[in-house]
Design a protein around this motif. Structure first.
Motif, PDB file in Angstrom:
ATOM      1  N   ASP A 114      -8.361   0.268  -1.362  1.00 19.86           N
ATOM      2  CA  ASP A 114      -8.043  -1.144  -1.525  1.00 19.86           C
ATOM      3  C   ASP A 114      -6.568  -1.356  -1.836  1.00 19.86           C
ATOM      4  OD1 ASP A 114     -10.643  -1.797  -1.018  1.00 19.86           O
ATOM      5  OD2 ASP A 114     -11.193  -2.205  -3.103  1.00 19.86           O
ATOM      6  N   VAL A 115      -6.031  -0.485  -2.680  1.00 18.27           N
ATOM      7  CA  VAL A 115      -4.613  -0.604  -3.037  1.00 18.27           C
ATOM      8  C   VAL A 115      -3.728  -0.315  -1.834  1.00 18.27           C
ATOM      9  CG1 VAL A 115      -2.755   0.361  -4.454  1.00 18.27           C
ATOM     10  CG2 VAL A 115      -5.027  -0.015  -5.452  1.00 18.27           C
ATOM     11  N   ALA A 116      -4.041   0.762  -1.101  1.00 18.14           N
ATOM     12  CA  ALA A 116      -3.245   1.121   0.072  1.00 18.14           C
ATOM     13  C   ALA A 116      -3.302   0.016   1.120  1.00 18.14           C
ATOM     14  CB  ALA A 116      -3.747   2.440   0.661  1.00 18.14           C
ATOM     15  N   ALA A 117      -4.504  -0.537   1.346  1.00 20.66           N
ATOM     16  CA  ALA A 117      -4.651  -1.613   2.331  1.00 20.66           C
ATOM     17  C   ALA A 117      -3.881  -2.854   1.901  1.00 20.66           C
ATOM     18  CB  ALA A 117      -6.130  -1.936   2.531  1.00 20.66           C
ATOM     19  N   GLY A 150      -6.695  -2.887   8.560  1.00 21.66           N
ATOM     20  CA  GLY A 150      -6.860  -3.818   7.467  1.00 21.66           C
ATOM     21  C   GLY A 150      -8.239  -3.804   6.858  1.00 21.66           C
ATOM     22  N   GLN A 151      -9.175  -3.017   7.379  1.00 24.63           N
ATOM     23  CA  GLN A 151     -10.528  -2.986   6.851  1.00 24.63           C
ATOM     24  C   GLN A 151     -10.603  -2.043   5.674  1.00 24.63           C
ATOM     25  OE1 GLN A 151     -13.366  -2.159   9.842  1.00 24.63           O
ATOM     26  NE2 GLN A 151     -15.136  -2.569   8.552  1.00 24.63           N
ATOM     27  N   HIS A 152     -11.354  -2.403   4.638  1.00 25.82           N
ATOM     28  CA  HIS A 152     -11.371  -1.652   3.399  1.00 25.82           C
ATOM     29  C   HIS A 152     -12.648  -0.846   3.286  1.00 25.82           C
ATOM     30  CE1 HIS A 152      -8.587  -4.917   1.486  1.00 25.82           C
ATOM     31  NE2 HIS A 152      -8.172  -4.495   2.663  1.00 25.82           N
ATOM     32  N   ALA A 153     -12.578   0.222   2.539  1.00 24.38           N
ATOM     33  CA  ALA A 153     -13.769   0.976   2.189  1.00 24.38           C
ATOM     34  C   ALA A 153     -13.839   1.028   0.670  1.00 24.38           C
ATOM     35  CB  ALA A 153     -13.718   2.390   2.751  1.00 24.38           C
ATOM     36  N   HIS A 182      10.401   1.319   3.698  1.00 20.43           N
ATOM     37  CA  HIS A 182      10.568   0.708   2.377  1.00 20.43           C
ATOM     38  C   HIS A 182       9.205   0.521   1.703  1.00 20.43           C
ATOM     39  CE1 HIS A 182      11.964  -1.959  -0.808  1.00 20.43           C
ATOM     40  NE2 HIS A 182      11.016  -2.807  -0.457  1.00 20.43           N
ATOM     41  N   ALA A 183       8.210   0.057   2.473  1.00 22.65           N
ATOM     42  CA  ALA A 183       6.876  -0.191   1.913  1.00 22.65           C
ATOM     43  C   ALA A 183       6.249   1.090   1.373  1.00 22.65           C
ATOM     44  CB  ALA A 183       5.972  -0.813   2.973  1.00 22.65           C
ATOM     45  N   LEU A 184       6.363   2.177   2.142  1.00 23.54           N
ATOM     46  CA  LEU A 184       5.777   3.439   1.712  1.00 23.54           C
ATOM     47  C   LEU A 184       6.594   4.082   0.592  1.00 23.54           C
ATOM     48  CD1 LEU A 184       4.779   5.015   5.167  1.00 23.54           C
ATOM     49  CD2 LEU A 184       3.380   3.624   3.624  1.00 23.54           C
TER      50      LEU A 184
END
Length: 230
Positions: A135-138, A203-206, A110-112
């Motif tokens: 950032d949006v995907a995370a 959960g880490q962002h780039a 559902h999330a994807l």
């Protein structure tokens, strides 16, 4: 403006590798999304204005050569950047009770699906192209926080060799390169109507785009391209 309606070859082909050695290359930089278009106008890195008008159904690939001047030993070569990929790992679902694992799988789907992201499954890993930014995907993954599921971000080139032609097209929209060799013919048009990045922990962002080097696709057009001045 110069118009290019066919592809001369690819920089990964043996004959072109030898020919381009020591030559002056002017790069036509394209995103993977732009590379899907068969007609567009762009400037090369050297400032050369050009229009691409390929036959419908054809598109450019990394390393494709649009122009070659034997006398001056100058070439225009495409360089296509693949977007990063989010690798969603579902192996942790196996440790959950059956009903909870099933619920988590549905929540992940559902999330994807709610984001309308294309996805490719390989074993227990779901690969999703990150076209909206990491950032949006995370944020989507962290908001849903599906039990038994983790994710990392990978460079598109690192994922490419794990996929077959069909799946790589699903993720990269025809801009895929590397070890998938296919032959495509590029016939001239009759008219010109334009209309390794490191893995990140869970959960880490780039905050930067993946730097992607060129990967040559081996294919040859049946006919040499020609150039028209407009």
């Amino acid at each position: 403006m110069e118009i290019f309606d066919s592809i001369l070859g690819n920089a990964a082909d043996a004959e072109w590798k030898a020919r381009l050695e020591g030559a002056q290359v002017d790069w036509l930089e394209l995103s993977q999304w732009d590379a899907q278009k068969n007609r567009f106008r762009r400037k090369t890195a050297g400032g050369r204005s050009m229009a691409v008008a390929l036959e419908r159904g054809h598109s450019l690939h990394d390393g494709d050569i649009l122009d070659w001047d034997e006398e001056t030993r100058r070439a225009v070569v495409c360089r296509i950047r693949l977007c990063p990929v989010m690798a969603v790992e579902m192996a942790g679902l196996a440790a959950l009770p059956a009903e909870e694992a099933l619920a988590s799988a549905v929540r992940l789907g559902h999330a994807l699906g709610n984001q309308h992201w294309p996805a490719v499954v390989r074993g227990s890993t779901v690969f999703v192209p990150v076209s909206t930014g990491k950032d949006v995907a995370a944020s989507v993954m962290d908001t849903h926080a599906v039990p038994g599921v983790s994710y990392v971000f990978l460079a598109g080139e690192d994922v490419l060799d794990l996929l077959d032609e069909h799946d790589s097209r699903r993720l990269f929209g025809g801009a895929e390169q590397g070890g998938h060799a296919h032959t495509h013919a590029h016939e001239p048009l009759l008219s010109h109507d334009f209309g390794r990045e490191h893995r990140y922990g869970e959960g880490q962002h780039a905050h930067h785009d993946a730097g992607c080097g060129p990967h040559g696709r081996r294919h040859r057009g049946r006919r040499h391209g020609h150039r028209a001045e407009r």
